[in-house]
Write an enzyme that holds these catalytic residues in place. Structure first.
Site, PDB file in Angstrom:
ATOM      1  N   GLY B  16     163.072 -65.583   8.360  1.00  0.00           N
ATOM      2  CA  GLY B  16     161.960 -67.034   8.020  1.00  0.00           C
ATOM      3  C   GLY B  16     162.706 -67.956   6.538  1.00  0.00           C
ATOM      4  O   GLY B  16     164.060 -68.330   6.725  1.00  0.00           O
ATOM      5  N   GLU B 173     144.672 -79.565   7.482  1.00  0.00           N
ATOM      6  CA  GLU B 173     144.994 -80.209   8.439  1.00  0.00           C
ATOM      7  C   GLU B 173     144.920 -79.686  10.215  1.00  0.00           C
ATOM      8  O   GLU B 173     144.889 -80.957  10.756  1.00  0.00           O
ATOM      9  CB  GLU B 173     146.960 -79.515   8.001  1.00  0.00           C
ATOM     10  CG  GLU B 173     147.149 -79.988   7.189  1.00  0.00           C
ATOM     11  CD  GLU B 173     149.402 -79.471   6.830  1.00  0.00           C
ATOM     12  OE1 GLU B 173     149.103 -80.107   5.799  1.00  0.00           O
ATOM     13  OE2 GLU B 173     149.112 -77.801   7.076  1.00  0.00           O
TER      14      GLU B 173
END
Lengths: 420, 420
Positions: B16, B173
């Site tokens: 990541g 979002e």
């Protein structure tokens, strides 16, 4: 008959090239049109192998059916699975309900045929849907990943052997693309293996590749593939497939990745029409593309077999389905207007297959093309026919990117990491 | 110590933001570096909600880890699942083997926490991986498809109700994007339903949305969401979830689509480190980001909890992970050179959340931004940090396309059509 509710009901089953062409050609005809598909998207199948080989993303070659028919007021779209057709009651049976029709256009397409060996499918998946393409992409990419971790050289060699069964356009395109990936795209990505050692074998039972094209074209295609690093084996029927490889005649090809691009089996939907089918399960149609004894039922595309033009069946190509869809719309309109129907006539505008970067073969109006010219033609035609301006732009960009960098944008493995 | 084989072995678990930053910062350090991940791709998680809401394709926000580290000669990449860490023997246990290390960087990330109600996950999936995003996209798009076919008005209303649990950036979002889809993107696509009737409810247990930002920013975000058609419910903990909806306090919200964007549960890998964890399962780390008693083991990103800067844990944001990755690389280099390690100090360069088209909130260097300015900032920052030039261009194009046409390019339902 002027109120929408009183208008004749037309059902189109399947939103591939044929079904969609029929639906769009009925836009200004006073009918109630229903398009039924078990996917929400129209798929641009000629580029499916590019999803399987990580050059394009699934979204680049698929477009929502609803969006395509958004402004066609006489059309509605149903996401549903058609399980059977009741020609006597004039009803389409869904998994959960039924739809009555006055005219029916069956464009259910075809899957791959394993010639009575359905058990092979598990180890040699075919390429017909987006899910198939994602699955094959995953297997190809995972084979390299597993080879990188494998310490036994024999197993490593099997992991780096890829067998493509079937020398039609899909097989040729897949073999060329896998060769390109191993020779160019991922060369510097690994530390323990050299991807260039990958062995790619294209196996065809018949005497030559691309049997629908001219023999000279087949030779060009085979020579190009060999130059790209593909072993081409023609006249070699596959006699067995399992998780460790394939048998071709007496010979054994050890391979962990096998892709099936041979044979066509029509959708099982054909059986419910109650007419005799051909060996591949396709429906023989009348000159007007209707089913014998049922002038209100039409079958088009890969599900149908049309022999009234040359005596031999027309090939299972998207232009055939497309022209048949338009012809059926014309015949429905003619019937509604009390005019006679037209006999279908396929106009062959050419065929082509891509082999690799700047390498393709094409036959157009009796002329043969190969190399860069054929490749540019192929790119142009495929971009042009993609549905949606956005998709055209994105695919053009992806190709330009891949051309100049030798990279492929969609090298994603989704799902678990275990051996498939 | 100059031959590669004699160099210290550094293993990075997880590619990541944190793991990748550590790996890249070690590029010119004489170590043998191994990056282990169970995916072949680095995922740009801040844009994952855009895949879930059909604005981007999976390939647009993911990039093969191998390609990122292709030219880093001291690094190799392994696609493998880490099952445990043996700190006593200094070994990383894989599902099929083990890897010894001299230094270990654990950057395993986090999943969603259901606060002891793991059974809720089935009906309220979280959003952490590409597979999650594709699954949620499928559920959202299928809900509209099923509503189109549903004749019972009550069921249709439930199908058109979307509940998002969690008022952090992801929840905000998602809610904004679903509102935009229903109000703009698919308005003309259906015949039986009006997608604008869709009800979108954003549920947050705490007193305000975006708790990591200033109260005034939370108010702006809530007001913007309401204007876009979202119901915002703060101070409302969810007490039950099933296939038919959620319970919030005494109230029942009937909904067929629930998405979970609340709570963080660290990777179970943390447990094998043998140190006490915090309530969310995260590893408390020392000022140099190492684990107490194991200076050779570092934990960074969402899996770690760092309290030495403000007394409170640093937030689980990508910039934190990124800066920690670089800091760990610096500390490994310092140790190898016999120099003392540095204390980690997070530099907050600002936070932002997008709400809809031309609508976002941002806090940068003590300044608050909202509306178009914040949205452009958000676009710019997110494009800038995407890995790979190609991805930046493609995402920019997709956004421009979505902006000018109100269309989303990736409205694909893959998989079967049955109710999820």
């Amino acid at each position: 008959m002027n109120s929408p509710a009183g208008r004749p009901r037309v059902i189109v089953v399947g939103a591939g090239f044929g079904g969609l062409a029929a639906a769009r050609a009925l836009a200004h005809v006073p009918v109630q049109l229903t398009v039924v598909d078990r996917r929400n998207h129209h798929l641009f199948q000629p580029l499916l192998y590019q999803v399987a080989t990580a050059a394009l993303s699934p979204g680049d070659i698929a477009y929502p059916i609803r969006s395509i028919l958004r402004h066609q007021a006489n059309a509605r779209v149903l996401l549903a699975e058609v399980v059977a057709i009741d020609v006597a009651r004039r009803e389409v049976r869904l998994a959960d309900g039924s739809l009555p029709y006055d005219f029916l256009v069956v464009a259910g397409g075809a899957g791959h045929a394993y010639f009575g060996h359905d058990a092979w499918e598990k180890d040699a998946p075919g390429l017909k849907t987006l899910e198939d393409a994602i699955h094959i992409r995953r297997r190809i990419l995972l084979a390299f990943e597993q080879a990188e971790r494998e310490t036994d050289p024999a197993v490593r060699r099997d992991l780096l052997t890829f067998v493509i069964v079937g020398g039609g356009p899909t097989g040729v395109e897949l073999a060329g693309a896998i060769a390109e990936i191993s020779r160019h795209v991922i060369v510097s990505d690994f530390r323990s293996i050299d991807p260039r050692e990958a062995r790619i074998v294209l196996v065809e039972a018949g005497p030559r590749l691309l049997p629908a094209m001219l023999p000279a074209t087949s030779e060009t295609a085979a020579a190009t593939l060999v130059r790209l690093g593909v072993e081409v084996r023609v006249g070699t029927p596959v006699t067995d497939v399992d998780a460790r490889g394939v048998s071709i005649g007496g010979e054994r090809l050890a391979a962990r990745t096998v892709v099936w691009a041979a044979g066509v089996a029509a959708s099982p939907l054909a059986r419910s029409l109650g007419v005799p089918l051909d060996r591949a399960g396709r429906v023989p149609v009348e000159p007007d593309l209707s089913v014998a004894g049922h002038p209100e039922v039409f079958v088009i595309g890969d599900l149908s077999v049309y022999t009234h033009q040359t005596g031999r069946p027309l090939p299972g190509l998207s232009p055939v389905a497309l022209q048949q869809g338009r012809a059926v719309a014309g015949n429905i309109r003619a019937t509604l207007a009390g005019r006679p129907r037209h006999r279908f006539h396929y106009v062959d505008k050419g065929t082509m297959a891509v082999i690799g970067r700047s390498e393709a073969v094409a036959e157009i109006a009796g002329l043969r093309f190969s190399g860069l010219v054929a490749w540019l033609l192929w790119c142009f035609v495929h971009i042009f026919f993609l549905i949606g301006f956005r998709n055209r732009i994105i695919v053009m960009m992806e190709w330009a990117w891949a051309y100049f960098t030798y990279q492929r944008g969609a090298r994603l493995i989704t799902g678990d990491v275990e051996t498939p």
